[in-house]
Design an enzyme around this catalytic site. Structure first.
Site, PDB file in Angstrom:
ATOM      1  N   ARG A  76       0.868  -1.181   0.000  1.00 14.58           N
ATOM      2  CA  ARG A  76       0.000   0.000   0.000  1.00 14.58           C
ATOM      3  C   ARG A  76       0.905   1.232   0.000  1.00 14.58           C
ATOM      4  O   ARG A  76       1.740   1.376   0.897  1.00 14.58           O
ATOM      5  CB  ARG A  76      -0.871  -0.048   1.256  1.00 14.58           C
ATOM      6  N   ARG A 117      -1.464   6.989   9.389  1.00 18.11           N
ATOM      7  CA  ARG A 117      -1.506   6.417   8.023  1.00 18.11           C
ATOM      8  C   ARG A 117      -1.539   7.501   6.943  1.00 18.11           C
ATOM      9  O   ARG A 117      -1.469   8.687   7.238  1.00 18.11           O
ATOM     10  CB  ARG A 117      -2.768   5.548   7.902  1.00 18.11           C
ATOM     11  N   LYS A 164      -3.460   1.855  14.974  1.00 18.59           N
ATOM     12  CA  LYS A 164      -3.446   2.702  13.777  1.00 18.59           C
ATOM     13  C   LYS A 164      -4.083   4.062  14.063  1.00 18.59           C
ATOM     14  O   LYS A 164      -4.936   4.197  14.958  1.00 18.59           O
ATOM     15  CB  LYS A 164      -4.173   2.010  12.635  1.00 18.59           C
ATOM     16  N   LYS A 186      -5.583   7.715  11.950  1.00 19.99           N
ATOM     17  CA  LYS A 186      -5.947   8.197  10.607  1.00 19.99           C
ATOM     18  C   LYS A 186      -6.293   9.675  10.623  1.00 19.99           C
ATOM     19  O   LYS A 186      -7.009  10.134  11.508  1.00 19.99           O
ATOM     20  CB  LYS A 186      -7.133   7.393  10.079  1.00 19.99           C
ATOM     21  N   CYS A 206     -15.373  -3.132   0.103  1.00 24.26           N
ATOM     22  CA  CYS A 206     -13.965  -3.338   0.452  1.00 24.26           C
ATOM     23  C   CYS A 206     -13.409  -4.465  -0.408  1.00 24.26           C
ATOM     24  O   CYS A 206     -14.139  -5.132  -1.132  1.00 24.26           O
ATOM     25  CB  CYS A 206     -13.846  -3.696   1.932  1.00 24.26           C
ATOM     26  N   CYS A 227      -8.017 -10.791   1.289  1.00 24.72           N
ATOM     27  CA  CYS A 227      -8.045 -10.334   2.680  1.00 24.72           C
ATOM     28  C   CYS A 227      -8.166 -11.514   3.646  1.00 24.72           C
ATOM     29  O   CYS A 227      -9.145 -12.252   3.603  1.00 24.72           O
ATOM     30  CB  CYS A 227      -9.212  -9.374   2.907  1.00 24.72           C
ATOM     31  N   CYS A 248     -16.258  -7.921   6.567  1.00 27.68           N
ATOM     32  CA  CYS A 248     -16.188  -8.194   8.003  1.00 27.68           C
ATOM     33  C   CYS A 248     -16.392  -6.885   8.755  1.00 27.68           C
ATOM     34  O   CYS A 248     -16.384  -5.809   8.135  1.00 27.68           O
ATOM     35  CB  CYS A 248     -14.844  -8.852   8.365  1.00 27.68           C
ATOM     36  N   CYS A 292     -13.773  -1.663   6.210  1.00 30.93           N
ATOM     37  CA  CYS A 292     -12.866  -0.883   5.353  1.00 30.93           C
ATOM     38  C   CYS A 292     -13.579  -0.119   4.246  1.00 30.93           C
ATOM     39  O   CYS A 292     -13.080   0.896   3.778  1.00 30.93           O
ATOM     40  CB  CYS A 292     -11.818  -1.809   4.746  1.00 30.93           C
TER      41      CYS A 292
HETATM   42 FE1  SRM Z   1      -8.868  -1.733   6.291  1.00 35.65          FE
HETATM   43  C1  SRM Z   1      -7.438  -4.294   7.975  1.00 35.65           C
HETATM   44  C2  SRM Z   1      -8.155  -3.191   3.363  1.00 35.65           C
HETATM   45  C3  SRM Z   1      -9.636   1.143   4.717  1.00 35.65           C
HETATM   46  C4  SRM Z   1     -10.485  -0.661   9.107  1.00 35.65           C
HETATM   47  N1  SRM Z   1      -7.901  -3.440   5.779  1.00 35.65           N
HETATM   48  C5  SRM Z   1      -7.349  -4.348   6.615  1.00 35.65           C
HETATM   49  C6  SRM Z   1      -6.542  -5.405   5.850  1.00 35.65           C
HETATM   50  C7  SRM Z   1      -5.123  -4.910   5.741  1.00 35.65           C
HETATM   51  C8  SRM Z   1      -6.611  -6.834   6.396  1.00 35.65           C
HETATM   52  C9  SRM Z   1      -5.509  -7.262   7.359  1.00 35.65           C
HETATM   53  O1  SRM Z   1      -5.322  -6.616   8.423  1.00 35.65           O
HETATM   54  O2  SRM Z   1      -4.843  -8.245   7.076  1.00 35.65           O
HETATM   55  C10 SRM Z   1      -7.290  -5.326   4.476  1.00 35.65           C
HETATM   56  C11 SRM Z   1      -6.492  -5.771   3.262  1.00 35.65           C
HETATM   57  C12 SRM Z   1      -7.389  -6.306   2.181  1.00 35.65           C
HETATM   58  C13 SRM Z   1      -6.691  -6.525   0.901  1.00 35.65           C
HETATM   59  O3  SRM Z   1      -6.531  -7.701   0.509  1.00 35.65           O
HETATM   60  O4  SRM Z   1      -6.298  -5.556   0.255  1.00 35.65           O
HETATM   61  C14 SRM Z   1      -7.799  -3.903   4.501  1.00 35.65           C
HETATM   62  N2  SRM Z   1      -8.753  -1.115   4.408  1.00 35.65           N
HETATM   63  C15 SRM Z   1      -8.521  -1.886   3.321  1.00 35.65           C
HETATM   64  C16 SRM Z   1      -8.768  -1.118   2.039  1.00 35.65           C
HETATM   65  C17 SRM Z   1      -7.832  -1.523   0.908  1.00 35.65           C
HETATM   66  C18 SRM Z   1     -10.237  -1.302   1.633  1.00 35.65           C
HETATM   67  C19 SRM Z   1     -10.635  -0.880   0.264  1.00 35.65           C
HETATM   68  O5  SRM Z   1     -11.422  -1.624  -0.311  1.00 35.65           O
HETATM   69  O6  SRM Z   1     -10.218   0.167  -0.234  1.00 35.65           O
HETATM   70  C20 SRM Z   1      -8.592   0.316   2.556  1.00 35.65           C
HETATM   71  C21 SRM Z   1      -7.168   0.755   2.510  1.00 35.65           C
HETATM   72  C22 SRM Z   1      -7.006   2.106   3.061  1.00 35.65           C
HETATM   73  C23 SRM Z   1      -5.633   2.692   2.882  1.00 35.65           C
HETATM   74  O7  SRM Z   1      -5.274   2.960   1.737  1.00 35.65           O
HETATM   75  O8  SRM Z   1      -4.963   2.920   3.900  1.00 35.65           O
HETATM   76  C24 SRM Z   1      -9.018   0.138   4.010  1.00 35.65           C
HETATM   77  N3  SRM Z   1      -9.817  -0.013   6.849  1.00 35.65           N
HETATM   78  C25 SRM Z   1     -10.154   0.996   5.996  1.00 35.65           C
HETATM   79  C26 SRM Z   1     -11.139   1.848   6.604  1.00 35.65           C
HETATM   80  C27 SRM Z   1     -11.833   3.040   5.944  1.00 35.65           C
HETATM   81  C28 SRM Z   1     -11.072   4.312   6.093  1.00 35.65           C
HETATM   82  O9  SRM Z   1     -10.037   4.368   6.758  1.00 35.65           O
HETATM   83  O10 SRM Z   1     -11.564   5.310   5.551  1.00 35.65           O
HETATM   84  C29 SRM Z   1     -11.402   1.312   7.858  1.00 35.65           C
HETATM   85  C30 SRM Z   1     -12.481   1.808   8.860  1.00 35.65           C
HETATM   86  C31 SRM Z   1     -12.145   3.076   9.508  1.00 35.65           C
HETATM   87  C32 SRM Z   1     -11.435   2.832  10.813  1.00 35.65           C
HETATM   88  O11 SRM Z   1     -10.237   2.646  10.797  1.00 35.65           O
HETATM   89  O12 SRM Z   1     -12.135   2.789  11.842  1.00 35.65           O
HETATM   90  C33 SRM Z   1     -10.545   0.158   8.007  1.00 35.65           C
HETATM   91  N4  SRM Z   1      -8.912  -2.339   8.220  1.00 35.65           N
HETATM   92  C34 SRM Z   1      -9.664  -1.790   9.220  1.00 35.65           C
HETATM   93  C35 SRM Z   1      -9.481  -2.568  10.431  1.00 35.65           C
HETATM   94  C36 SRM Z   1     -10.136  -2.301  11.800  1.00 35.65           C
HETATM   95  C37 SRM Z   1      -9.366  -1.326  12.607  1.00 35.65           C
HETATM   96  C38 SRM Z   1      -9.899  -1.171  14.020  1.00 35.65           C
HETATM   97  O13 SRM Z   1     -10.097  -0.023  14.430  1.00 35.65           O
HETATM   98  O14 SRM Z   1     -10.120  -2.177  14.694  1.00 35.65           O
HETATM   99  C39 SRM Z   1      -8.614  -3.627  10.099  1.00 35.65           C
HETATM  100  C40 SRM Z   1      -8.116  -4.746  11.023  1.00 35.65           C
HETATM  101  C41 SRM Z   1      -7.106  -4.301  12.025  1.00 35.65           C
HETATM  102  O15 SRM Z   1      -6.524  -3.221  11.936  1.00 35.65           O
HETATM  103  O16 SRM Z   1      -6.888  -5.080  12.950  1.00 35.65           O
HETATM  104  C42 SRM Z   1      -8.280  -3.461   8.703  1.00 35.65           C
HETATM  105 FE1  SF4 Z   2     -10.901  -7.330   4.816  1.00 33.75          FE
HETATM  106 FE2  SF4 Z   2     -12.812  -6.881   6.553  1.00 33.75          FE
HETATM  107 FE3  SF4 Z   2     -11.414  -4.848   5.607  1.00 33.75          FE
HETATM  108 FE4  SF4 Z   2     -13.107  -6.067   4.013  1.00 33.75          FE
HETATM  109  S1  SF4 Z   2     -13.662  -4.968   5.872  1.00 33.75           S
HETATM  110  S2  SF4 Z   2     -10.990  -5.558   3.486  1.00 33.75           S
HETATM  111  S3  SF4 Z   2     -12.991  -8.160   4.712  1.00 33.75           S
HETATM  112  S4  SF4 Z   2     -10.618  -6.464   6.867  1.00 33.75           S
END
Ligand code: SRM
Ligand code: SF4
Length: 565
Positions: free
Chosen positions: A78, A148, A209, A211, A429, A435, A474, A478
């Site tokens: 990323r 981030r 993390k 943001k 997502c 993922c 899930c 995201c």
């Molecule tokens: Fe996310 C984890 C994809 C935006 C909350 N996110 C992941 C992971 C890396 C899975 C992992 O930990 O192994 C996913 C990888 C999937 C893949 O195969 O690419 C993933 N997140 C994404 C992306 C690519 C979704 C998308 O379809 O675009 C976004 C990448 C953003 C970036 O460029 O940095 C993405 N993730 C978000 C958002 C939305 C936002 O930030 O606007 C959220 C919700 C907002 C928030 O943070 O509250 C988000 N992602 C999470 C979480 C839960 C964090 C938490 O507070 O508990 C995880 C899991 C974790 O961190 O443990 C996670």
């Molecule tokens: Fe993966 Fe869950 Fe984030 Fe979708 S919402 S990319 S399934 S961690």
């Protein structure tokens, strides 16, 4: 370390950060290890601070296990792109790498204005970082317990205001970056340089993390309430004069754990421009010292605020920074969607927003999107902007190049007049197959869900209306389903929780309506609700407002009390 941390058992992530020698671990040794395609022990987590996640294709995991093969380990990368701006020459470099060195061949635009490569095998990782470096891109701190990628509203119209806001997004990103030279040492063959401290993030980095956004109202495309720290631009006669600061948004939760919930950010007040970096640094430093380091599910700023109290947190930021927040200046969010198609900026330049379903830029048999983007990048003289809705803007096009760029976009499926408003307002997502946390399909399911929703809108006589609909695999959320009018959150294969009641502006968290249901159940429910909305809505009333007014779901005003009630 805070008093709280001294008396509780810290999470294992705290140990691994502490022992990592400022994020180095033994990543270099692992890179040379040809026995496994993956990273071992702590390095599996440490590579995240360098912008990578270890993954394997879940579609073939079972088959490989049957053959007694280890999963086909690879990494997802990323990039760090504050404000999502990428130059055409950078685009051409990432386009080539995606083709030649990734197993999926795609560029995936994310909900945080950057791109991901999926499926990079170990022998190609170092070359990938060197290729990125050669065109001025890095992936430092795009994952892990750090600040981030910093978002900035793309705003192609008000060019001067956007430039100022974008400059701040870049400065904030740089200011909050880890200071360790581990990235350059490991990936770019940089000089070995001892790191002795991380003055802002601390030697144990953040509890979780973090943001940040720089947001230009009235567009809330970046979804401020998904972010820990937001600088909302306040302009006077088109000139940026300062920011309202919103703290403590976040969307993730865990199914069945009521101590976790999505939460909106709180308003701390207004600051003039010159205090921006001080405030950024000290919101981070308070969260660094007060955030929960024993339970990662309760570690984000949103939980710290609810535990210590918003006023106490804010007073500590004021004390440490020496800045007193002034009363917030008025501003309004009116929308979040990207305006697809051409707009003209006040500088007379033209900007084309391309709708990219789920941000997946790939050559599909009927739509060679990736080739189209490459051909545009080959001739484009302005920049390209990735939006927080996973779309792409070809920005700064002079009038005499409009026609040729439009022709390329149309002939490669990047402009499709058949795309409905519903499709443009839907987001998913990544989810399966890459993922590791996915419980249900999202990106691969979205196209068919959109078609079925379009059919329901047509059935009830409102084919041109739309609902902000978001699907996530899930409850990490995201694709920001927890700010959608209708959000589907994966529970198991083919099963989702359905949340209703977000609004167009992104200022309301939706509420659980159906739990653990399959498509037959929620489509039936959407059929009835859309029918009711079509007949009984007030003038211009959006779906999310309608379901609240009718009492179909209760309004979530304060997450900690209302969300699970
Ligand atoms: Fe996310 C984890 C994809 C935006 C909350 N996110 C992941 C992971 C890396 C899975 C992992 O930990 O192994 C996913 C990888 C999937 C893949 O195969 O690419 C993933 N997140 C994404 C992306 C690519 C979704 C998308 O379809 O675009 C976004 C990448 C953003 C970036 O460029 O940095 C993405 N993730 C978000 C958002 C939305 C936002 O930030 O606007 C959220 C919700 C907002 C928030 O943070 O509250 C988000 N992602 C999470 C979480 C839960 C964090 C938490 O507070 O508990 C995880 C899991 C974790 O961190 O443990 C996670
Ligand atoms: Fe993966 Fe869950 Fe984030 Fe979708 S919402 S990319 S399934 S961690």
């Amino acid at each position: 370390m805070s008093e709280q941390d001294k008396n509780v058992k810290l999470s294992d992530n705290e140990r691994l950060k502490r022992e990592s020698n400022f994020l180095r671990g033994t990543i270099e040794q692992d890179l040379k290890d040809e026995i496994t395609g993956g990273f071992t022990a702590d390095n599996f987590q440490l590579i995240r601070f360098h912008g990578m996640y270890q993954q394997d294709d879940r579609d073939i995991r079972g088959e490989r296990a049957k053959q007694k093969l280890e999963p086909l380990h690879n990494v997802m990368l990323r990039a760090r792109m504050p404000g999502g701006i990428i130059k055409p020459e950078q685009w051409l470099a990432i386009d080539k790498f995606a083709d030649e060195k990734t197993s999926y061949g795609s560029i995936r635009l994310t909900t945080r204005q950057t791109f991901q490569f999926h499926g990079v095998l170990k022998p190609n990782i170092k070359g990938m970082h060197q290729m990125l470096d050669s065109v001025g891109i890095d992936s430092i701190a795009t994952a892990g317990d750090v600040n981030r990628n910093v978002l900035c509203t793309t705003n192609p119209v008000e060019s001067e205001l956007h430039q100022e806001a974008y400059d701040w997004a870049t400065k904030i990103s740089e200011h909050l970056l880890p200071k360790t030279k581990a990235y350059a040492e490991i990936w770019l063959n940089g000089e070995k340089a001892e790191t002795t401290e991380e003055p802002i993030l601390g030697s144990n980095y953040l509890p979780r993390k973090f943001k940040t956004t720089v947001t230009i109202p009235p567009n809330n495309e970046v979804d401020v309430h998904a972010n820990d720290l937001n600088f909302v631009a306040i302009a006077d006669n088109g000139k940026l004069v300062g920011f309202n600061v919103l703290v403590g948004g976040g969307l993730a939760m865990t199914h069945g754990d009521t101590a976790t919930y999505p939460r909106k950010a709180d308003d701390f007040g207004f600051i003039p421009l010159e205090d921006t970096l001080k405030i950024a640094e000290h919101v981070v430093s308070v969260q660094r010292d007060w955030g929960n380091r024993s339970n990662r599910k309760n570690a984000k700023t949103k939980y710290t605020l609810d535990r210590v109290g918003v006023d106490v947190f804010k007073a500590e930021v004021e004390k440490r920074s020496g800045v007193t927040f002034a009363p917030s200046r008025p501003f309004e969010f009116t929308h979040r969607g990207d305006r697809i198609g051409w707009v003209e900026g006040i500088d007379g330049k033209h900007h084309l927003t391309l709708f990219i379903q789920s941000g997946r830029i790939l050559d599909y048999p009927d739509k060679p999107l990736k080739t189209g983007c490459r051909k545009i990048a080959e001739i484009h003289q302005g920049d390209m902007r990735m939006t927080a809705n996973q779309n792409l803007i070809i920005a700064g096009v002079p009038a005499d190049q409009k026609a040729v760029i439009e022709e390329i976009a149309r002939s490669h499926g990047l402009i499709d007049d058949k795309d409905s408003q519903q499709r443009k307002n839907s987001m998913a997502c990544v989810s399966l197959p890459t993922c590791p946390l996915a419980m249900a399909e999202a990106e691969r399911y979205l196209p068919s869900l959109v078609e079925k929703t379009e059919a329901l809108l047509a059935k009830h006589g409102i084919p041109d209306d739309s609902i902000i609909m978001r699907v996530v695999g899930c409850p990490n959320g995201c694709g920001r389903a927890m700010l959608a009018e209708a959000g589907l959150v994966g529970k198991g294969p083919g099963k989702y929780n359905v949340y209703l009641g977000g609004n167009l502006e992104g200022t309301r968290i939706p509420k659980l309506y159906l739990e653990n249901v399959g498509e037959d159940v929620y489509l039936d429910a959407f059929d009835k609700l859309i029918g009711q909305w079509a007949k009984e809505r007030n003038d211009g009333e959006c779906f999310g407002d309608f379901v609240i007014r009718k009492g179909i779901v209760a309004e979530v005003k304060v997450s900690v009390t209302d969300f699970h009630a």
